[in-house]
Scaffold this motif. Structure first.
Motif, PDB file in Angstrom:
ATOM      1  N   ILE A   1      40.829  29.283  32.214  1.00 40.32           N
ATOM      2  CA  ILE A   1      39.786  30.438  32.289  1.00 40.32           C
ATOM      3  C   ILE A   1      39.039  30.568  33.691  1.00 40.32           C
ATOM      4  O   ILE A   1      39.113  29.467  34.348  1.00 40.32           O
ATOM      5  N   GLY A   2      38.959  31.555  34.057  1.00 49.09           N
ATOM      6  CA  GLY A   2      38.282  31.941  35.396  1.00 49.09           C
ATOM      7  C   GLY A   2      37.043  30.987  35.692  1.00 49.09           C
ATOM      8  O   GLY A   2      35.860  31.346  34.740  1.00 49.09           O
ATOM      9  N   ALA A   3      36.973  30.188  36.747  1.00 47.11           N
ATOM     10  CA  ALA A   3      35.703  29.510  37.171  1.00 47.11           C
ATOM     11  C   ALA A   3      35.441  29.631  38.677  1.00 47.11           C
ATOM     12  O   ALA A   3      36.571  29.392  39.337  1.00 47.11           O
ATOM     13  N   MET A   4      34.125  30.169  38.980  1.00 51.72           N
ATOM     14  CA  MET A   4      34.081  29.941  40.231  1.00 51.72           C
ATOM     15  C   MET A   4      32.453  29.391  40.613  1.00 51.72           C
ATOM     16  O   MET A   4      31.625  29.583  39.494  1.00 51.72           O
TER      17      MET A   4
ATOM     18  N   SER B   1      41.279  31.683  38.132  1.00 52.69           N
ATOM     19  CA  SER B   1      40.568  32.965  38.781  1.00 52.69           C
ATOM     20  C   SER B   1      41.303  33.652  39.871  1.00 52.69           C
ATOM     21  O   SER B   1      41.383  34.974  39.681  1.00 52.69           O
ATOM     22  N   ILE B   2      41.997  32.897  40.485  1.00 51.05           N
ATOM     23  CA  ILE B   2      42.866  33.550  41.421  1.00 51.05           C
ATOM     24  C   ILE B   2      44.073  34.248  40.880  1.00 51.05           C
ATOM     25  O   ILE B   2      44.168  35.510  41.071  1.00 51.05           O
TER      26      ILE B   2
ATOM     27  N   ARG C   1      29.861  34.922  32.441  1.00 48.33           N
ATOM     28  CA  ARG C   1      28.813  33.790  32.133  1.00 48.33           C
ATOM     29  C   ARG C   1      28.287  33.154  33.231  1.00 48.33           C
ATOM     30  O   ARG C   1      29.156  32.501  33.824  1.00 48.33           O
ATOM     31  N   ILE C   2      26.987  33.170  33.707  1.00 49.35           N
ATOM     32  CA  ILE C   2      26.425  32.463  34.793  1.00 49.35           C
ATOM     33  C   ILE C   2      25.513  31.202  34.421  1.00 49.35           C
ATOM     34  O   ILE C   2      24.724  31.432  33.619  1.00 49.35           O
TER      35      ILE C   2
ATOM     36  N   VAL D   1      31.652  31.585  35.088  1.00 55.00           N
ATOM     37  CA  VAL D   1      32.880  31.632  34.146  1.00 55.00           C
ATOM     38  C   VAL D   1      33.291  32.902  33.559  1.00 55.00           C
ATOM     39  O   VAL D   1      32.203  33.655  33.171  1.00 55.00           O
ATOM     40  N   TRP D   2      34.411  33.293  33.902  1.00 54.61           N
ATOM     41  CA  TRP D   2      34.729  34.783  33.563  1.00 54.61           C
ATOM     42  C   TRP D   2      36.069  34.872  32.862  1.00 54.61           C
ATOM     43  O   TRP D   2      36.807  34.058  33.078  1.00 54.61           O
ATOM     44  N   SER D   3      36.281  35.959  32.402  1.00 54.74           N
ATOM     45  CA  SER D   3      37.583  36.300  31.700  1.00 54.74           C
ATOM     46  C   SER D   3      37.625  37.983  31.745  1.00 54.74           C
ATOM     47  O   SER D   3      36.751  38.479  31.759  1.00 54.74           O
TER      48      SER D   3
END
Length: 696
Positions: free
Chosen positions: A32-35, A51-52, A110-111, A127-129
């Protein structure tokens, strides 16, 4: 026992401890995208490989280089950066969830706060998708749901296991609110309720809905006074499995009432409620198809209804027809009988097998029932007669049209016999009808060729001077095969066939032409048929005749009977006023034998009153007839109107009418009808004798 701060794995004493695992290592393998974001600069300081990868898939939409994401401001992830920064500046707002749109793409974000050992939050985890497909699916489902909610048809879904309602659109709730007083269920309690409340046979309904092979299924159910149209359809999953029934329904009470009304209008008379001509014809055809002998068809026509309708108005006439229908219903309330209104004042009755003698007695009973007085309005009593024609199947016909035609012939015969009676069809009636048709064709040909038609003239004499003041034109017809035919026979044919207009115009022209040549200057009197009056054509016919002949208008008298004014009296009087304005005189013929005589004298200023010959002929022996002659003569004198006594055949008649004060006389004593001189040679060649009595 201790817990690993990154993996969350509990380690027992003495167990081999794993090496230290960094936060980045964990995020690098997350699917899952995580930054992470520095909350002091609001820039991204870490992004995991996933994420990339995700950013590359939406690169064109988001508008940034995924490989340059580190150090990029998080403003790119929100349409309102100032709002986002304000949100992240206050750790108490976290965690936070958001759905962000980039062009055609949607991101679920989601932050979460990342507290440091001192408890301060200087960084945040994002965290994003990509949620585009999910969002589109949700939007589609939402649109479909809104569409279903807004549909004008009520929609419900049902759990196939419990038969309880799992979904109901707004129309269902709104419509149910209109009829829930007739159900053990309120609109607010619809969800979770059993569908058994909508059917009188719940077990049957459940069996029906349990098997998708029975669907779709339509039904019309009644709930109290309301009617519902219900359709049950099968809802299936993507794999084709039966998920349960969907019910669509609508309140059709008004529609059902309208359909019933349409059926009523199509098959029943709107005025009386009796079966109409179409329904009667279908019923007759079905009865004849069963082949039962002795089936009776009675055609009923009211005698004198037109006079009532014209003199009292259509509202009274319609009320009278309803009363007639009510009496027929009662009189014909026997098994197998059917009553119909065919149109106007014509009715029909179909009887089951019945003996001829009983049928005759039944017909006479109907006449007796219908001729009794009618109380149509307050203190208004009306009377009409009834004539009946009867045909019996199969001896008079085994097809509807044949039986209807022969019942009509029998009715015509009953009318000709004096009305208020009945006649059973016989073959002689058909022979007479065919002869009448042939006679009409011959009359049409005679009018076209002007062959066999003559005018005879009977003088009208002044009682004091014995001078001829006028001559009445009387039409005569010589038929090549039958000889002289009475006007009483061919004039009705001309009226019913529409030939009377041409015949009347010919009489007017010929009479004016003949009168123009009379040396004594006497007037010519021409009878006008009731069918000629009130059509708006009489004035032009009179004008044409006067113009063609050169006859002075004051030498023409138009004679009308009281019955001629009983149709459209207003239009008839308008015609008479037009010709009187030309200078033509107008006489009221056969006075005393019609209706509302005094009313007619008040409505129009007649120049002459002709007393019917029946009073004059009986006046010598009957004082009452003599009194009538005297009263009319006195009435004419007071009104300044000439009175003519018709039917003066003896000296006694002449003496009486002179004594009673009549101005003029007409009859065989002082002059018989005679043709003009120009027709004498032609008439002399005709072999059949001419009738010697006035018949028109």
């Amino acid at each position: 026992m201790t817990k690993c701060p990154f993996s969350g794995v509990t380690l027992s004493p003495g167990a081999a401890r794993p090496g230290p695992v960094s936060f980045a290592q964990i995020c690098d393998v997350m699917p899952i995208g995580a930054m992470t974001c520095d909350l002091t600069t609001f820039t991204i300081d870490y992004a995991n490989p996933y994420s990339i990868e995700l950013l590359h898939s939406i690169r064109e939409t988001i508008g940034i280089d995924p490989d340059q994401i580190i150090g990029t401001s998080i403003d790119v992830f929100h349409k309102n950066p100032s709002y986002q920064r304000e949100l992240l500046s206050e750790p108490g707002n976290l965690p936070h969830k958001a759905r962000i749109r980039f062009g055609d793409e949607w991101l679920d974000l989601r932050i979460h706060p990342l507290p440091e050992p001192d408890g301060q939050v200087r960084r945040a985890l994002l965290v994003w998708s990509i949620a585009t497909a999910e969002v589109l699916k949700e939007q589609e489902e939402y649109r479909l749901l809104r569409m279903i909610d807004d549909m004008p048809v009520a929609v419900m879904t049902v759990d196939p296991a419990t038969y309880c309602i799992t979904y109901a659109n707004e129309t269902s709730k709104r419509t149910l609110g209109q009829i829930d007083e007739h159900l053990p269920l309120k609109a607010a309690d619809l969800l979770g309720a059993s569908i058994d409340v909508f059917h009188k046979n719940p077990a049957h309904q459940r069996r029906l809905l349990a098997d998708p092979a029975n669907l779709p299924h339509n039904a019309r159910i009644k709930v109290g006074p309301e009617v519902l149209d219900l359709q049950a359809s099968a809802v299936r999953g993507t794999d084709g499995a039966y998920l349960g029934p969907m019910l669509t329904w609508s309140l059709v009470t008004q529609q059902v009432a309208a359909e019933a009304r349409i059926q009523q209008l199509a098959h029943y008379d709107t005025l009386t409620g009796l079966a109409n001509r179409t329904t009667f014809r279908e019923h007759l055809g079905a009865a004849l198809a069963r082949g039962r002998a002795g089936l009776g068809l009675l055609f009923i026509d009211l005698d004198g209804f037109k006079i009532v309708n014209d003199s009292h108005g259509h509202l009274v006439g319609d009320a009278l027809l309803r009363h007639v229908a009510d009496r027929l219903r009662v009189a014909c309330a026997r098994p197998g009988m059917m009553v119909s209104r065919l149109g106007g004042d014509e009715f029909a009755v179909l009887t089951p097998e019945i003996a001829p003698a009983d049928l005759a007695a039944f017909a006479q009973g109907l006449i007796d029932t219908l001729v009794a007085p009618y109380q149509v309005e307050t203190e208004r009593c009306l009377e009409v007669g009834a004539s009946i024609g009867i045909a019996v199947a199969p001896e008079h016909g085994d097809a509807p049209e044949a039986l209807l035609s022969r019942a009509d012939m029998a009715l015509y015969s009953a009318k000709a016999a004096g009305k208020r009676t009945f006649r059973l069809f016989c073959t002689e009636m058909e022979v007479r009808l065919h002869e009448r048709v042939r006679l009409e064709a011959k009359l049409r040909a005679a009018l076209a060729d002007m062959d066999g038609l003559f005018l005879y003239y009977q003088p009208i004499t002044d009682v004091r001077t014995r001078a001829v003041t006028a001559r009445e034109a009387l039409i005569r017809w010589h038929h090549p095969g039958r000889g002289w035919i009475s006007p009483a026979e061919f004039i009705p044919i001309a009226e019913e066939s529409g030939l009377i207009r041409d015949l009347g115009a010919w009489v007017l022209r010929r009479a004016c032409e003949d009168a123009a040549s009379w040396e004594d200057g006497a007037r010519v009197a021409v009878n006008v048929s009731p069918r000629q009056l009130g059509t708006g054509t009489l004035a032009s016919a009179v004008l044409d005749a006067l113009f063609a002949s050169g006859l002075s208008p004051d030498r023409l008298e138009i004679e009308v009977t009281e019955s001629a004014l009983l149709g459209d009296e207003k239009a008839g009087l308008a015609d008479l006023r037009r010709i009187r304005d030309m200078g033509v005189r107008v006489a009221l013929d056969d006075f005393g034998t019609g209706f509302s005589s005094l009313a007619h004298l008040r409505a129009f200023p007649f120049d002459k009153i002709k007393i019917d010959g029946s009073f004059v002929r009986d006046a010598v022996q009957r004082p009452d007839c003599a009194a009538i002659v005297g009263v009319v003569a006195d009435l004419g004198r007071r009104l300044g109107v000439t009175t003519v006594a018709e039917g003066v055949e003896t000296q006694a008649h002449l003496d009486l009418v002179i004594a009673e004060g009549c101005s003029e006389v007409q009859g065989y004593l002082l002059g018989r009808p005679a043709p003009r001189a120009a027709d004498l040679p032609r008439i002399a060649d005709l072999t059949a004798p001419f009738p010697t009595r006035k018949t028109a």
